[in-house]
Motif scaffolding. Structure first.
Motif, short mmCIF file in Angstrom:
data_model
loop_
_atom_site.label_atom_id
_atom_site.label_comp_id
_atom_site.label_asym_id
_atom_site.label_seq_id
_atom_site.Cartn_x
_atom_site.Cartn_y
_atom_site.Cartn_z
N GLN A 32 -13.04 -5.11 -8.78
CA GLN A 32 -11.79 -4.34 -8.67
C GLN A 32 -12.06 -2.85 -8.82
OE1 GLN A 32 -9.41 -6.76 -11.61
NE2 GLN A 32 -7.99 -6.84 -9.89
N ALA A 86 -5.41 4.55 -13.36
CA ALA A 86 -4.53 3.40 -13.07
C ALA A 86 -5.31 2.26 -12.46
CB ALA A 86 -3.40 3.84 -12.13
N GLY A 87 -4.97 1.06 -12.88
CA GLY A 87 -5.62 -0.10 -12.31
C GLY A 87 -5.42 -1.32 -13.19
N PRO A 88 -6.18 -2.38 -13.03
CA PRO A 88 -7.17 -2.55 -11.97
C PRO A 88 -6.49 -2.84 -10.63
CG PRO A 88 -6.98 -4.57 -13.23
CD PRO A 88 -6.05 -3.57 -13.88
N LEU A 89 -7.07 -2.36 -9.56
CA LEU A 89 -6.49 -2.54 -8.24
C LEU A 89 -7.40 -3.41 -7.37
CD1 LEU A 89 -5.39 1.15 -8.03
CD2 LEU A 89 -3.83 -0.79 -7.92
N GLY A 90 -6.84 -3.95 -6.32
CA GLY A 90 -7.61 -4.79 -5.41
C GLY A 90 -7.86 -6.18 -5.98
N MET A 91 -8.47 -7.01 -5.17
CA MET A 91 -8.76 -8.38 -5.57
C MET A 91 -10.15 -8.43 -6.20
SD MET A 91 -6.00 -9.64 -4.43
CE MET A 91 -6.20 -11.41 -4.54
N ASP A 217 -2.61 5.79 -2.91
CA ASP A 217 -1.94 5.11 -4.03
C ASP A 217 -2.71 3.89 -4.51
OD1 ASP A 217 -0.99 4.21 -1.35
OD2 ASP A 217 -0.19 2.60 -2.57
N THR A 219 -1.99 0.84 -3.86
CA THR A 219 -1.10 -0.31 -4.03
C THR A 219 -0.54 -0.80 -2.71
OG1 THR A 219 0.85 1.07 -4.34
CG2 THR A 219 -0.41 0.52 -6.31
N GLY A 220 -1.10 -0.34 -1.60
CA GLY A 220 -0.63 -0.80 -0.30
C GLY A 220 0.39 0.10 0.35
N PHE A 239 -5.50 -3.81 4.76
CA PHE A 239 -5.55 -2.68 3.84
C PHE A 239 -6.60 -2.99 2.77
CE2 PHE A 239 -0.79 -1.53 4.58
CZ PHE A 239 -1.11 -1.10 5.85
N VAL A 242 -5.24 -3.63 -1.05
CA VAL A 242 -4.58 -4.85 -1.51
C VAL A 242 -5.24 -6.11 -0.96
CG1 VAL A 242 -2.33 -3.92 -2.11
CG2 VAL A 242 -2.79 -4.52 0.26
N ASN B 209 1.35 5.17 -14.29
CA ASN B 209 0.05 4.49 -14.05
C ASN B 209 0.07 3.03 -14.46
OD1 ASN B 209 -1.13 6.90 -13.13
ND2 ASN B 209 -1.59 7.54 -15.23
N ILE B 211 0.79 -0.53 -13.03
CA ILE B 211 1.05 -1.29 -11.80
C ILE B 211 1.38 -2.72 -12.19
CG2 ILE B 211 0.12 -1.97 -9.56
CD1 ILE B 211 -1.98 0.52 -10.81
N LEU B 237 5.38 -0.92 1.86
CA LEU B 237 4.25 -1.21 2.75
C LEU B 237 4.53 -0.73 4.17
CD1 LEU B 237 2.97 -4.81 1.95
CD2 LEU B 237 2.14 -2.64 1.11
N LEU B 404 2.87 -7.06 -4.36
CA LEU B 404 2.06 -7.16 -5.57
C LEU B 404 2.71 -8.02 -6.65
CD1 LEU B 404 0.45 -3.66 -6.31
CD2 LEU B 404 -0.60 -5.74 -5.41
#
Lengths: 287, 467
Positions: A32, A86-91, A217, A219-220, A239, A242, B209, B211, B237, B404
């Motif tokens: 991530q 900020a995070g964690p983001l993504g898979m 961002d 977040t998509g 994307f 995400v 920050n 999410i 989106l 999300l």
């Protein structure tokens, strides 16, 4: 504000920082990424999670000083704070059901490959690591990789350390020997991941690449990180923030991704130069 | 004596200021102009305008107070129903809401209700101080996810009802679409900052920050002791057309282009965030977002800006005033036109141009039979393919709800378009989880999101009373 609790230069241009971010640390997993802003005027940049300590509430990032923002970040010290983290983001990288994996890291990408190698090692998988750098001075994390790998190949482009050649050389030798893996996971410059994918393709071994495109961002929302996959003859937009950052290397349109990555090349060079000038000036004022 | 059939014009910034600066275009009524416009309201007994307002502001009542010169009283009446009058006075599509029902509009022009709302709100803001932040003492804590119009209005209402409210925002600044989407020249950020400050004064805590769905899940919010959760995560989106060339450099979603300029201040020379400036820009789409992107591109220094829209002027979904302003500013409307491909420079040897946008290829359309929503469907005219040179293309063809939260919350039902399914009061399929705004409806208006946020706040209060 998010405090820098540890800082260490891994080589002349690659820096490790541990940042106090308990909420991110408690949810983060290998593969991530996070988005940070150094100060209130700063841009948002994505960096892949290089490690985390849930108990201390810290997240490790490892970055190369390439642009204005990483330059600004590199100038901060232990005890200083950054505005946003900020995070964690993504898979997270999919690691379940893997028993024999080859990890291929290039340059600063090794910092992202390491937690994946470690997670696999801790899960009892056999880990073969190939890490490549331009030259001896840029080699990072060798000891850490040795700790978590059953087999380790260190490569330099100019042969000044380890073996001479790029990361594909040991791969090709292993494949020629009939060596196979459950999966190859590669992280590094786009051009390297493209060549690794091509080296793996004839074997049919699943090949996962980690994309790190321009995004805002994470977040998509902005769509700036979009990339194209070729899936069964169709072009499909994804994307990276995400849907990724991991993708099936066989499907990624690397040429488009490389082109998009260079969108702001002129701007970045300019911003980097002016950041350098600014620091020179500040340096003079202080001393 | 002014013509009572016509509305009192709004003073505007000069053409020169509008070409290069991001300062607000519509300058607002003076007390004299407001009095003149207010006097056009005939105070109908059955108040048709109120039925046209998504939150049923008592319009004739507040206009009567403006007539009397009691502006603060006018503001009080508006704020009984609306959470953010200074915002809505600026961004509501009044011509399709309250003003469309105005009796004055039958023979002449409707009363400029939106301009009067803005006047009362601006008067209030200029003459009152925001109190210092306070800490709410309630032991019932409620989590609000997203700090856009829905989240902020829900949080405000919950705080007024006495709850301890925490707002979780994914970006580094609260405000949602009000800060990343709507440009400064249409909605000054100082207004949004003030509304946020007002919330803090009510005891609302805002955490940036964060999410939800990633940093924390909805279930973890309950584990942390929140009694209820409101989801107001918007429709963030961006959609693309899925035509060849959308991966070229110089193609943006409107979200990305506007976020770079609005939130990241890329319009400033000293900004760290880059954006493509200058040149020829095609904006695809006809909504408010398309107008915002086009006018932003112009202010960033574009030589020519085109709106490429597949229907005609009558069908443009943007607020009428924004279309007028865009036209005044010199934006060229290429109507009944639809892109089929974006073309790039193909010479690999030329590293400065390779992979950048060179032109856009379009077809002409004509309007056919009305579709299920009553809008006439555009049909391609055969042999009408043509191209024109551009170096930036901005896709402003809509957005869909962010997945999300849906993907990390078991038992939360969504419809086929990704919108969270709710019943009355914004109740979702999960107990004590409420939702409202674009996350439910798909891209809609600021005022309807505010209305939904407020309604959900009251529903949450009712539900918690039962427990």
């Amino acid at each position: 504000m998010y405090k820098i609790v540890y800082k260490k230069a891994l080589n002349d241009s690659v820096i490790r920082m541990d940042i106090e971010a308990p909420f991110v640390a408690r949810s983060a997993r290998a593969g991530q990424f996070i988005i940070l802003r150094v100060d209130d005027e700063g841009e948002r940049i994505p960096l892949t999670v290089a490690g985390y300590d849930r108990e201390r509430g810290t997240v490790t990032i490892i970055f190369q000083v390439v642009g204005a923002t990483t330059k600004k970040l590199s100038a901060l010290s232990e005890g200083d704070c950054i505005s946003d983290f900020a995070g964690p983001l993504g898979m997270p990288t999919e690691l379940e059901g893997l028993f024999d994996v080859c990890i291929v890291g290039g340059g600063v990408g090794c910092a992202i490959a390491l937690p994946i190698a470690r997670a696999l090692h801790e899960a009892g998988a056999r880990v073969t690591s190939v890490i490549g750098f331009r030259n001896r001075e840029l080699v990072i994390l060798e000891d850490e990789f040795r700790e978590v790998s059953d087999e380790l190949y260190v490569m330099t482009d100019d042969g000044s350390y380890g073996s001479h050649g790029n990361v594909c050389a040991p791969l090709n030798l292993m494949f020629a020997d009939g060596r196979r893996f459950d999966k190859v996971i590669t992280i590094g410059p786009l051009i390297m991941m493209k060549f690794v994918t091509e080296a793996v393709r004839p074997t049919g071994i699943p090949c996962v690449v980690s994309m790190n495109p321009i995004m805002i961002d994470g977040t998509g929302m902005c769509g700036g990180c979009r990339l194209t996959l070729n899936v069964d003859g169709r072009r499909v937009m994804k994307f990276a923030c995400v849907d990724g950052p991991d993708f099936n290397g066989y499907e990624v349109d690397f040429d488009e991704a490389m082109s998009r990555g260079a969108m702001y090349r002129g701007f970045e060079r300019h911003a980097f130069d002016s950041a350098c000038n600014l620091m020179k000036k500040e340096g003079t004022d202080n001393g | 004596m002014a013509d009572v059939m016509r509305r009192t014009p709004m003073p505007l910034a000069t053409d020169e200021a509008r070409k290069s600066s991001f300062s607000e275009v519509a300058l607002g009524y003076t007390p004299e102009l407001a009095a003149e416009e207010a006097s056009r309201c005939i105070g109908c007994k059955n108040m048709p305008c109120v039925s046209g307002c998504p939150v049923n502001i008592k319009i004739p009542d507040f206009i009567a107070k403006i007539k009397d010169g009691d502006y603060e009283a006018a503001y009080k009446i508006i704020s009984e129903s609306s959470s953010f009058p200074a915002v809505c006075g600026r961004v509501c599509p009044q011509e399709r809401q309250c003003e469309s029902k105005c009796v004055r509009g039958i023979k002449g022009e409707a009363v400029a209700i939106g301009r009067l709302e803005r006047f009362a709100a601006d008067y209030h803001n200029a003459n009152t101080e925001v109190a210092e932040p306070k800490k709410n003492k309630s032991d019932v804590r409620i989590a609000v996810v997203g700090s856009g119009p829905a989240g902020l209005s829900c949080a405000g209402e919950l705080a007024r009802l006495g709850f301890d409210v925490t707002v979780f925002e994914a970006l580094h600044t609260p405000g949602g679409v009000l800060v990343y989407g709507i440009p400064e020249f249409r909605l000054p950020k100082s207004i949004v900052r003030r509304e946020v400050k007002n919330l803090r004064a009510l005891g609302v805590e805002i955490m940036t920050n964060m999410i939800i769905g990633k940093t924390l899940t909805v279930d973890e919010l309950f584990e942390m002791g929140y009694s209820a959760v409101f989801i107001g995560t918007g429709a963030g989106l961006p959609s693309f057309m899925n035509i060849p060339g959308e991966g070229l450099k110089g193609v943006y979603s409107a979200n990305e282009f506007l976020t770079r300029s609005n939130l990241m201040k890329a319009y400033r020379e000293d900004a760290d965030t880059p954006i493509m400036k200058g040149g020829r820009v095609a904006v695809v789409g006809g909504g408010n977002v398309a107008m915002d992107a086009a006018r932003t591109a112009l202010r960033l220094g574009a030589k020519e800006v085109y709106i490429v829209y597949r229907r005609s002027l009558d069908e443009l979904p943007a607020r009428r005033e924004e279309v007028e302003h865009a036209m005044e500013e010199g934006i060229e409307f290429r109507l009944l036109t639809s892109p089929v491909e974006i073309l790039g420079y193909e010479d690999r040897e030329d590293r400065d141009t390779f992979g950048f946008v060179r032109a856009i290829r379009c077809v002409k359309m004509e309007l056919g039979e009305p579709d299920e929503r009553g809008r006439r469907r555009p049909v391609e005219i055969e042999g009408s393919e043509h191209e024109f040179d551009v170096d930036t293309v901005i896709m402003a063809i809509g957005t869909t709800p962010n997945p999300l939260i849906k993907s990390t919350t078991d038992g939360l039902d969504v419809n086929s378009r990704g919108g969270i399914v709710v019943t009355e009061g914004g109740k979702t399929s999960r107990e004590l989880v409420y939702a409202g705004g674009d996350a439910v409806t798909g891209a809609a208006t600021v005022i309807s999101a505010m209305g939904a946020g407020k309604e959900a706040a009251r529903a949450i209060a009712e539900e918690l009373k039962k427990i």
